[in-house]
Design a protein around this motif. Structure first.
Motif, PDB file in Angstrom:
ATOM      1  N   GLY A 153       0.808  -0.909  -0.010  1.00  0.00           N
ATOM      2  CA  GLY A 153       0.041  -0.034   0.076  1.00  0.00           C
ATOM      3  C   GLY A 153       0.981   1.302   0.039  1.00  0.00           C
ATOM      4  N   ASN A 154       1.931   1.200   0.781  1.00  0.00           N
ATOM      5  CA  ASN A 154       2.793   2.504   0.992  1.00  0.00           C
ATOM      6  C   ASN A 154       3.463   2.748  -0.447  1.00  0.00           C
ATOM      7  N   ARG A 155       3.919   1.323  -1.234  1.00  0.00           N
ATOM      8  CA  ARG A 155       4.490   1.619  -2.480  1.00  0.00           C
ATOM      9  C   ARG A 155       3.827   2.117  -3.386  1.00  0.00           C
ATOM     10  N   THR A 156       2.592   1.773  -3.345  1.00  0.00           N
ATOM     11  CA  THR A 156       1.590   2.173  -4.266  1.00  0.00           C
ATOM     12  C   THR A 156       1.207   3.589  -4.168  1.00  0.00           C
ATOM     13  N   ALA A 157       1.152   4.161  -3.203  1.00  0.00           N
ATOM     14  CA  ALA A 157       0.879   5.584  -2.555  1.00  0.00           C
ATOM     15  C   ALA A 157       1.905   6.215  -3.221  1.00  0.00           C
ATOM     16  N   THR A 158       3.241   5.822  -3.012  1.00  0.00           N
ATOM     17  CA  THR A 158       4.317   6.601  -3.443  1.00  0.00           C
ATOM     18  C   THR A 158       4.437   6.753  -5.263  1.00  0.00           C
ATOM     19  N   TYR A 159       4.356   5.695  -5.805  1.00  0.00           N
ATOM     20  CA  TYR A 159       4.121   5.728  -7.351  1.00  0.00           C
ATOM     21  C   TYR A 159       3.093   6.720  -7.695  1.00  0.00           C
ATOM     22  N   MET A 160       1.813   6.648  -6.993  1.00  0.00           N
ATOM     23  CA  MET A 160       0.635   7.393  -7.297  1.00  0.00           C
ATOM     24  C   MET A 160       1.049   8.831  -7.196  1.00  0.00           C
ATOM     25  N   ALA A 161       1.603   9.366  -6.211  1.00  0.00           N
ATOM     26  CA  ALA A 161       1.938  10.397  -5.607  1.00  0.00           C
ATOM     27  C   ALA A 161       2.821  11.145  -6.892  1.00  0.00           C
ATOM     28  N   TYR A 162       3.665  10.507  -7.133  1.00  0.00           N
ATOM     29  CA  TYR A 162       4.717  10.893  -7.974  1.00  0.00           C
ATOM     30  C   TYR A 162       4.117  11.108  -9.543  1.00  0.00           C
ATOM     31  N   LEU A 163       3.338  10.005  -9.716  1.00  0.00           N
ATOM     32  CA  LEU A 163       2.645  10.096 -11.038  1.00  0.00           C
ATOM     33  C   LEU A 163       2.043  11.249 -11.064  1.00  0.00           C
ATOM     34  N   ALA A 164       1.038  11.567 -10.117  1.00  0.00           N
ATOM     35  CA  ALA A 164       0.130  12.845 -10.101  1.00  0.00           C
ATOM     36  C   ALA A 164       0.966  13.839 -10.324  1.00  0.00           C
ATOM     37  N   GLY A 165       2.203  14.158  -9.666  1.00  0.00           N
ATOM     38  CA  GLY A 165       2.982  15.338  -9.799  1.00  0.00           C
ATOM     39  C   GLY A 165       3.528  15.451 -11.218  1.00  0.00           C
ATOM     40  N   ARG A 166       3.863  14.415 -11.596  1.00  0.00           N
ATOM     41  CA  ARG A 166       4.372  14.458 -12.960  1.00  0.00           C
ATOM     42  C   ARG A 166       3.150  15.020 -14.065  1.00  0.00           C
ATOM     43  N   ILE A 167       1.889  14.536 -13.977  1.00  0.00           N
ATOM     44  CA  ILE A 167       0.718  14.962 -14.505  1.00  0.00           C
ATOM     45  C   ILE A 167       0.833  16.473 -14.634  1.00  0.00           C
ATOM     46  N   TYR A 168       0.781  16.745 -13.317  1.00  0.00           N
ATOM     47  CA  TYR A 168       0.634  18.243 -12.919  1.00  0.00           C
ATOM     48  C   TYR A 168       1.275  19.234 -13.693  1.00  0.00           C
ATOM     49  N   GLN A 169       2.540  18.853 -13.981  1.00  0.00           N
ATOM     50  CA  GLN A 169       3.584  19.516 -14.443  1.00  0.00           C
ATOM     51  C   GLN A 169       3.172  19.886 -15.869  1.00  0.00           C
ATOM     52  N   VAL A 170       2.466  18.787 -16.714  1.00  0.00           N
ATOM     53  CA  VAL A 170       2.236  19.399 -17.880  1.00  0.00           C
ATOM     54  C   VAL A 170       0.558  19.809 -18.005  1.00  0.00           C
ATOM     55  N   ASN A 171      -0.201  19.587 -16.971  1.00  0.00           N
ATOM     56  CA  ASN A 171      -1.615  20.083 -16.962  1.00  0.00           C
ATOM     57  C   ASN A 171      -2.081  20.350 -15.492  1.00  0.00           C
ATOM     58  N   PRO A 172      -1.758  21.395 -14.926  1.00  0.00           N
ATOM     59  CA  PRO A 172      -2.084  21.455 -13.598  1.00  0.00           C
ATOM     60  C   PRO A 172      -3.631  21.884 -13.613  1.00  0.00           C
ATOM     61  N   SER A 173      -4.230  22.545 -14.502  1.00  0.00           N
ATOM     62  CA  SER A 173      -5.752  22.786 -14.397  1.00  0.00           C
ATOM     63  C   SER A 173      -6.479  21.554 -14.621  1.00  0.00           C
ATOM     64  N   VAL A 174      -6.214  20.231 -14.800  1.00  0.00           N
ATOM     65  CA  VAL A 174      -6.899  19.216 -14.991  1.00  0.00           C
ATOM     66  C   VAL A 174      -7.569  18.924 -13.725  1.00  0.00           C
ATOM     67  N   PHE A 175      -6.875  19.088 -12.759  1.00  0.00           N
ATOM     68  CA  PHE A 175      -7.009  18.539 -11.297  1.00  0.00           C
ATOM     69  C   PHE A 175      -7.889  19.314 -10.669  1.00  0.00           C
ATOM     70  N   ALA A 176      -8.319  20.543 -11.222  1.00  0.00           N
ATOM     71  CA  ALA A 176      -9.204  21.473 -10.287  1.00  0.00           C
ATOM     72  C   ALA A 176      -8.990  21.654  -9.051  1.00  0.00           C
ATOM     73  N   GLU A 177      -7.776  22.011  -8.724  1.00  0.00           N
ATOM     74  CA  GLU A 177      -7.393  21.943  -7.248  1.00  0.00           C
ATOM     75  C   GLU A 177      -8.082  22.994  -6.377  1.00  0.00           C
ATOM     76  N   ASN A 178      -8.780  23.849  -6.759  1.00  0.00           N
ATOM     77  CA  ASN A 178      -9.649  24.813  -6.262  1.00  0.00           C
ATOM     78  C   ASN A 178     -11.112  24.849  -6.106  1.00  0.00           C
ATOM     79  N   GLU A 179     -11.335  23.584  -6.677  1.00  0.00           N
ATOM     80  CA  GLU A 179     -12.826  22.934  -6.199  1.00  0.00           C
ATOM     81  C   GLU A 179     -12.900  22.237  -5.165  1.00  0.00           C
TER      82      GLU A 179
END
Length: 791
Positions: free
Chosen positions: A679-705
């Motif tokens: 579970g911890n390993r999956t969480a680490t992978y997902m967190a870094y993956l989300a961060g990589r996506i955020y670099q190319v398209n931050p608005s897609v996450f709608a972080e202010n909603e």
């Protein structure tokens, strides 16, 4: 008296006889001439009548041959002529090219203004010198073909015009019967009626075969010929180059300068001689001057031939095959529907296979343009992410831990991107779409708590038994039902606590209570999961179902969470936005088909509870890791759920913001367990993956909603101890003082009942006794009036 000479009368008699003889000769001649004239006239009449008879028979036979041939409309003619076999293309969502689906022969359709006038002139001079004068057919050729058929010699032969050749290649089959020839003639007239000469010429140049290119590929169409032989576009062809290309269609492979390997033939003189013939035809018909003819003939065309090149093999991966196969499925199903094939008939393997094969041919040859939903930047970021951070999944065993990851838009079901495996070159199993594995506890929001809340069976503060217990029936009967961390916390948890800690015993009780009250082991599937296209299985009714023992794909599970994140509205995940044909006509357009699976109130309550899962981090450190990777992204309103199967054979983490759902399965292809800490390993992978996506398209996450509770959610104050309305409790002659303290329970339907001793879901008499005795029990041996009044 003198003697008188006697004059003879004989000569006069001879003259008369001679005259009479002459007169008789003239008469005989005259009669003979009259007879001959009559005979000639009679013969001519016979010939004429015979000719009329032959023509009549021929016309009648011709009419018989073309009987039943439908008369095409202008639109139909133009569509069939313009329907030139060419490769289809796959596009990203922003119309950038994803891949080209090569056909054989390869071709590229071009417009008239993209073709050199030299080519057009050369073609007409060589193939159909009367092209601009006739109306599609040369009469003498028709007569020759007709007579040939009647006398059994040269049947179906005759010089076809360019118009007829277009009809043959685009409208009719290559059958050599005279019936086809007759139909070709009729349709040629129609073609000339609806299309201009230039349109016909352009169609011919786009469809005809031109031999091979310098890669050894079969080519068709003048553009591919120009590029593949001389390295220039069709509009830039010189006179000698045009003459060479115009001569190819008569015998493409023979005249081609290349072998099937792309090498120049040792002797390509026959093609050069053909080029000279074309030039002479142009000169003879005064299309070029003597000077142009001489210069073009002397020109050393061999130096223009392209050197051999290797074929550029496209490196296809998960994206190509997933989009391609989805497009094939759509085209196949669409064609079956047009043919009136029912769904039940189509689902037969042989029927579906037949339509799939037809769709593949269509995809390879009809120039379709398939526009996908894939965001190129997001997809590329995900591939980079798994390449960089996939190693965080490994557990030290030496085995490769694979992910199957999907990112989906909540409102539409659009798939932004996915990850099929760590490396396509080493593992072609598409774990995002094709791999089916047990869902573990990730199933609880959509199978257990979501339906129970939707049915008004519990609220967020409802208490559920979490005491040690055993399975009651089936193959697991008598076996301990355990949580991931213990065999039971020996208390009654709230629904929120049960979801946050992902306890199995509580999920078991809720599920069994729901199925019992609804009277069907398939209730949750029939009323909820089925609407979200979860797989049909008789395992949805077994005792272990709420623990996630049924196999599902990553896409299916992400789509379930999309439903909750979208106010309870399911939008089936999709990857094809549209498909257009070679004329630009849209033959398929994705249409949203929203299904309200959960009420809006239920969905908002589930998101509120799953926010606690992510924020409290009891089962996943995803948010704290994400905070270190990208703090701004970690402030988004994340909700989600984890899932783990026995011995860590499967691990899941699915998270959502108000705009997207991003989820992954991780595990081994051999189904063997992973080491602790998955579970911890999956969480680490997902967190870094989300961060990589955020670099190319931050608005897609709608972080202010933020996820908000819907207006119809019932926020009811309840006893924190029982989860029911506050009040005193009496049981078997004993009054119990309910511990003070209230909390808010969120209900989508109905609401909490009055306070009672057996307040929770599940649990037996001993469980309640333990709970009350350890939580401020007040004994009373005798009832009194005051207590009775208070009750």
């Amino acid at each position: 008296m003198a003697h008188k000479k006697k004059i003879s009368k004989q000569p006069k008699k001879s003259s008369k006889k001679k005259a009479k003889s002459t007169l008789g000769g003239f008469f005989a001649l005259n009669v003979s001439l009259r007879v001959i004239k009559s005979l000639l006239l009679g013969f001519i009449v016979v010939l004429f009548l015979g000719g009329l008879l032959v023509v009549g028979i021929g016309a009648g036979y011709f009419a018989h041959l073309v009987e039943g041939t439908p008369t095409p409309t202008k639109t139909e003619i133009k569509q069939e002529v313009g329907d030139i076999a060419e490769p289809s293309k796959l596009l990203y969502a922003d119309d950038q090219e994803l891949a080209t689906i090569q056909s054989d022969p390869i071709r590229e359709k071009v417009d008239s203004d993209e073709i050199s006038t030299w080519v057009k002139k050369a073609l007409v001079a060589t193939e159909d010198e009367n092209f601009y004068e006739h109306r599609g057919v040369v009469p003498k050729a028709v007569v020759r073909a007709l007579l040939g058929e009647l006398v059994g010699f040269g049947a179906g032969s005759g010089g076809s015009t360019l118009t007829q050749q277009v009809v043959k290649q685009q409208v009719l089959t290559n059958e050599t019967s005279f019936k086809r020839k007759a139909n070709e003639i009729v349709l040629a007239f129609d073609l000339e009626k609806y299309l201009s000469k230039d349109e016909i010429l352009t169609a011919y140049l786009n469809v005809s075969p031109f031999g091979r290119n310098n890669k050894g590929q079969n080519i068709a169409g003048v553009e591919e010929a120009a590029i593949g032989i001389f390295g220039v576009h069709a509009k830039d062809l010189s006179l000698p180059q045009s003459a060479f290309i115009a001569g190819l269609p008569q015998s493409p492979i023979v005249y081609s300068p290349y072998t099937n390997t792309g090498d120049l033939k040792q002797d390509y003189s026959i093609g050069m001689a053909r080029k000279d013939d074309v030039l002479f035809n142009m000169y003879r018909q005064q299309m070029i001057s003597k000077k142009e003819y001489d210069e073009a003939k002397k020109y050393d065309l061999s130096k223009d031939f392209q050197a051999r090149e290797d074929i550029e093999v496209q490196q296809h991966g998960f994206l190509y095959y997933t989009v391609y196969n989805e497009a094939i499925s759509i085209v196949a199903k669409q064609q079956a529907e047009e043919d009136g094939v029912s769904d039940s008939e189509y689902n037969k393997d042989d029927v579906r296979s037949r339509y799939v094969e037809q769709a593949k041919v269509k995809m390879q040859n009809q120039g379709l343009v398939v526009k996908s939903t894939i965001d190129k930047n997001i997809y590329d970021a995900m591939q980079l992410g798994v390449a960089e951070y996939g190693q965080y999944l490994d557990d030290g065993s030496g085995a490769t831990i694979e992910p199957g990851t999907v990112m989906m838009d909540n409102q539409t079901g659009r798939i932004y991107g996915f990850i099929g495996s760590r490396d396509y070159n080493t593992n072609q199993n598409n774990h995002a779409f094709d791999t089916v594995r047990q869902a573990g506890s990730s199933i609880k929001p959509v199978l257990v708590y979501g339906p129970a809340i939707d049915q008004g069976l519990l609220g967020s503060a409802t208490r559920i038994a979490d005491f040690p217990m055993k399975y009651q029936r089936g193959e697991h009967a008598g076996k301990e039902l355990e949580n991931a961390e213990n065999k039971g916390s020996k208390t009654f948890q709230t629904a929120r606590e049960a979801l946050v800690e992902s306890t199995n015993i509580t999920a078991y009780h809720v599920y069994q209570d729901m199925l019992a009250k609804k009277g069907s082991e398939q209730f949750a599937y029939d009323n909820y999961l089925k609407k979200m296209n979860y797989p049909t299985s008789n395992t949805w009714g077994v005792e272990s179902a709420p623990l996630g023992t049924t196999g599902i794909s990553t896409l299916t599970e992400i789509n379930g969470f999309q439903t909750l994140a979208n106010g309870g509205v399911y939008q089936q995940g999709y990857m094809i936005e549209s498909i257009t044909d070679s004329t630009g006509k849209e033959i398929y357009k994705h249409k949203n088909a929203p299904v309200q699976v959960f009420s809006k109130a239920t969905a908002s309550i589930m998101n509120d509870m799953m926010r606690s899962v992510i924020n409290e981090q009891h089962t996943t450190p995803f948010k704290s890791i994400l905070s270190g990777v990208n703090y701004s992204l970690s402030t988004a309103d994340w909700v989600g759920k984890t899932g783990t199967t026995d011995n860590y054979a499967d691990n899941w983490l699915i998270v959502s913001t108000p705009s997207i759902t991003l989820g992954t399965w991780t595990g081994r292809d051999d189904n063997k367990p992973m080491n602790d800490g998955a579970g911890n390993r999956t969480a680490t992978y997902m967190a870094y993956l989300a961060g990589r996506i955020y670099q190319v398209n931050p608005s897609v996450f709608a972080e202010n909603e933020e996820f908000e509770l819907s207006d119809d959610v019932k926020q009811i104050k309840v006893s924190d101890f029982t989860g029911l309305k506050s009040g005193k409790v009496s049981h078997n002659g004993t009054n119990y003082q309910v511990p003070s303290g209230e909390t808010t329970s969120l209900w989508a339907k109905d609401g909490p009942a009055e306070n009672t001793y057996e307040f929770g879901i599940g649990g037996d008499e001993d469980d309640y006794k333990t709970y009350w005795n350890t939580r401020n029990k007040v004994s009373a041996k005798n009832k009194n009036t005051e207590t009775d009044e208070d009750d």
